[in-house]
Write a protein that holds these residues in place. Structure first.
Motif, short mmCIF file in Angstrom:
data_model
loop_
_atom_site.label_atom_id
_atom_site.label_comp_id
_atom_site.label_asym_id
_atom_site.label_seq_id
_atom_site.Cartn_x
_atom_site.Cartn_y
_atom_site.Cartn_z
N ALA A 385 40.22 18.92 4.05
CA ALA A 385 39.02 18.34 3.44
C ALA A 385 39.28 16.91 2.96
CB ALA A 385 38.54 19.21 2.28
N ALA A 386 40.42 16.71 2.30
CA ALA A 386 40.78 15.37 1.83
C ALA A 386 41.00 14.42 3.00
CB ALA A 386 42.03 15.44 0.97
N ALA A 387 41.51 14.95 4.11
CA ALA A 387 41.80 14.11 5.27
C ALA A 387 40.53 13.49 5.86
CB ALA A 387 42.52 14.92 6.34
N GLN A 388 39.37 14.09 5.60
CA GLN A 388 38.12 13.53 6.11
C GLN A 388 37.83 12.16 5.49
OE1 GLN A 388 36.81 15.47 8.63
NE2 GLN A 388 38.66 16.60 8.05
N LEU A 389 38.52 11.84 4.39
CA LEU A 389 38.31 10.55 3.71
C LEU A 389 39.43 9.55 3.99
CD1 LEU A 389 37.07 12.03 0.32
CD2 LEU A 389 35.68 10.71 1.94
N ASP A 390 40.39 9.95 4.80
CA ASP A 390 41.53 9.05 5.05
C ASP A 390 41.08 7.71 5.64
OD1 ASP A 390 43.25 10.96 4.09
OD2 ASP A 390 44.07 11.54 6.04
N TRP A 391 40.13 7.74 6.55
CA TRP A 391 39.67 6.50 7.20
C TRP A 391 39.09 5.51 6.20
CZ3 TRP A 391 34.64 4.66 7.05
CH2 TRP A 391 33.66 5.55 6.55
N LEU A 392 38.51 6.04 5.11
CA LEU A 392 37.86 5.19 4.13
C LEU A 392 38.81 4.80 3.01
CD1 LEU A 392 35.27 3.86 3.09
CD2 LEU A 392 34.69 6.05 2.00
N TYR A 393 39.35 5.79 2.33
CA TYR A 393 40.18 5.52 1.16
C TYR A 393 41.58 5.04 1.51
CZ TYR A 393 36.59 8.18 -1.39
OH TYR A 393 35.41 8.63 -1.94
N GLY A 394 42.08 5.45 2.67
CA GLY A 394 43.44 5.05 3.05
C GLY A 394 43.54 3.64 3.60
N HIS A 395 42.43 3.05 3.91
CA HIS A 395 42.41 1.71 4.49
C HIS A 395 42.88 0.66 3.46
CE1 HIS A 395 41.11 -1.35 7.34
NE2 HIS A 395 40.48 -1.98 6.39
N ASP A 396 43.69 -0.28 3.92
CA ASP A 396 44.17 -1.36 3.06
C ASP A 396 43.89 -2.69 3.73
OD1 ASP A 396 45.36 -3.07 1.29
OD2 ASP A 396 47.38 -2.22 1.44
N VAL A 397 42.77 -3.31 3.36
CA VAL A 397 42.37 -4.56 3.97
C VAL A 397 43.30 -5.70 3.57
CG1 VAL A 397 40.80 -5.32 2.14
CG2 VAL A 397 40.31 -5.95 4.50
N THR A 398 44.08 -5.52 2.52
CA THR A 398 44.98 -6.58 2.03
C THR A 398 46.35 -6.55 2.68
OG1 THR A 398 45.96 -5.34 0.18
CG2 THR A 398 43.84 -6.39 -0.21
N GLU A 399 46.61 -5.57 3.52
CA GLU A 399 47.94 -5.45 4.11
C GLU A 399 48.31 -6.74 4.87
OE1 GLU A 399 50.48 -2.39 6.99
OE2 GLU A 399 48.33 -2.07 6.65
N GLY A 400 49.46 -7.29 4.53
CA GLY A 400 49.93 -8.51 5.17
C GLY A 400 49.46 -9.80 4.52
N LEU A 401 48.56 -9.70 3.57
CA LEU A 401 48.09 -10.90 2.86
C LEU A 401 49.07 -11.28 1.75
CD1 LEU A 401 44.26 -10.22 2.48
CD2 LEU A 401 45.34 -11.92 3.94
N PRO A 402 49.29 -12.57 1.52
CA PRO A 402 50.21 -12.97 0.45
C PRO A 402 49.61 -12.68 -0.91
CG PRO A 402 49.13 -14.88 1.44
CD PRO A 402 48.76 -13.69 2.28
#
Length: 402
Positions: A385-402
């Motif tokens: 059930a929690a995995a259904q939200l991985d695409w939304l909550y697990g996303h990190d738009v800041t990855e690689g940004l200084p």
């Protein structure tokens, strides 16, 4: 970039959460930023925001997480209950489980607190803040953008970010005349001092009470000193799209008559709710016009049934800075920003619409076929059930940004 000075000047229209986040992010990455807000002074009405893990990652990148978390409430779970019986339908653990699974906490934040933190940080970063400055139109030039205010004054910069909200004047310049139609739903909201309701009445969770044609969301704010509520009901009578519109508490209570005793007790404590109409707009043909780009609600207005409006605006700000740092020409950068954001926000918009239909099932058979599989998944396979939200909550738009 084009000529020095002007080449690193950014204009931002709109001083809400998206505009301030964009202005702060741009200033922190070396841009000279001027922001134009139509209101005479900065401020936000009293309301809550759900800062899911994907949003908290952006707050960390902006250096604001600790300040926000200090005054926030952290829910232990996200739950959905039958509005009449109170029976649990859905439950996903948050708290420590959210940090472990998605890499950041889930917070409930007072909108005014987030706005104040962004405003203070923008001032400290050197953003020029102009109030009483409603925007009228824009133009483009080889060296950048030209912003015209309603008072006739002109401002220029290499890039113009239109974060001027749901009824964005600049979006109309970019895309032409538009239509917004009343969705047949209205939203009530407000806060209640926690001491006004019986102890234990409101669970320390993000709770959706769902039922025929309406639903109610409750959660704590400011260290559980306030209870925030958002109540949505289907109604043929059109209500204007005005977040500060005053509503009648008795009409709110009448809409939820016959619901669970806990709902009745909570709504009995409401004094002066706000009410506004929920409107839907066609997807924008485009977000960009050379050195001009839309951001936040101006780009991708969405129904509030995923609690992701502010989160998507924060993500926009981070992706904007990434694109501008990776592409020497501003128009190319803005097209890359749009391309990077389009699929994600479109998916959130679609899921928000879907949630509204899920919450409001009108027949017993409809609720059985929609809610029973969700309940089974929640209780028999909570990890799935929690995995259904991985695409939304697990996303990190800041990855690689200084």
């Amino acid at each position: 970039m084009e000529a020095e000075g002007q080449a690193r000047r950014a204009l931002v229209a709109g001083g809400g959460i998206g505009g301030l986040a964009a202005a702060l992010a741009l200033a922190r990455s070396g841009w000279s930023v001027a922001l134009f807000e139509k209101a005479e002074r900065f401020g936000e009405v009293g309301a809550g925001l759900q800062m899911s893990p994907n949003a908290c990652k952006v707050l960390r990148w902006l250096g604001l997480y600790d300040r926000i978390a200090e005054g926030a409430a952290q829910p232990g779970a996200a739950t959905m209950r039958d509005g009449h019986t109170g029976a649990p339908i859905y439950r996903v653990l948050l708290g420590e489980a959210a940090e472990a699974r998605w890499g950041a906490p889930y917070l409930h934040v007072h909108r005014a607190d987030l706005h104040a933190a962004l405003l203070d940080a923008a001032r400290e970063a050197g953003v020029e803040l102009h109030t009483g400055a409603p925007v009228a139109s824009y133009g483009t030039r080889p060296e950048g953008a030209r912003l015209k205010l309603e008072d006739g004054s002109i401002h220029t910069g290499a890039v113009l970010i239109a974060a001027d909200g749901l009824r964005s004047p600049l979006r109309r310049v970019l895309n032409g005349p538009e239509s917004a139609h009343f969705s047949g739903q209205i939203a009530w909201r407000g806060t209640i001092p926690a001491e006004w309701v019986p102890e234990g009445l409101v669970a320390p969770e993000a709770t959706v009470w769902a039922g025929p044609g309406r639903h109610l969301v409750t959660y704590y704010l400011r260290g559980r000193s306030l209870v925030n509520f958002v109540a949505v009901e289907e109604r043929a009578e059109r209500v204007e799209e005005d977040w500060s519109g005053a509503g009648e508490a008795d009409r709110l209570r009448a809409g939820f008559a016959g619901w669970h005793d806990d709902v009745q007790t909570l709504l009995a404590a409401v004094e002066r709710p706000f009410v506004w109409g929920l409107f839907e707009r066609a997807e924008q043909v485009r977000w960009c016009d050379g050195p001009v780009a839309l951001l936040g609600d101006a780009a991708h207005a969405m129904l509030p049934f995923m609690a992701q409006g502010a989160a998507m605006a924060l993500e926009d700000a981070a992706e904007l800075v990434r694109a501008l740092s990776e592409h020497p020409r501003v128009p190319d950068a803005l097209l890359a920003y749009e391309a990077a954001r389009w699929d994600r926000v479109t998916r959130v918009q679609a899921q928000s619409r879907s949630n509204g239909m899920l919450f409001h099932k009108r027949t017993e058979i409809g609720r059985l076929f929609s809610w029973a599989p969700i309940a089974a998944l929640t209780w028999l396979a909570p990890g799935l059930a929690a995995a259904q939200l991985d695409w939304l909550y697990g996303h990190d738009v800041t990855e690689g940004l200084p």
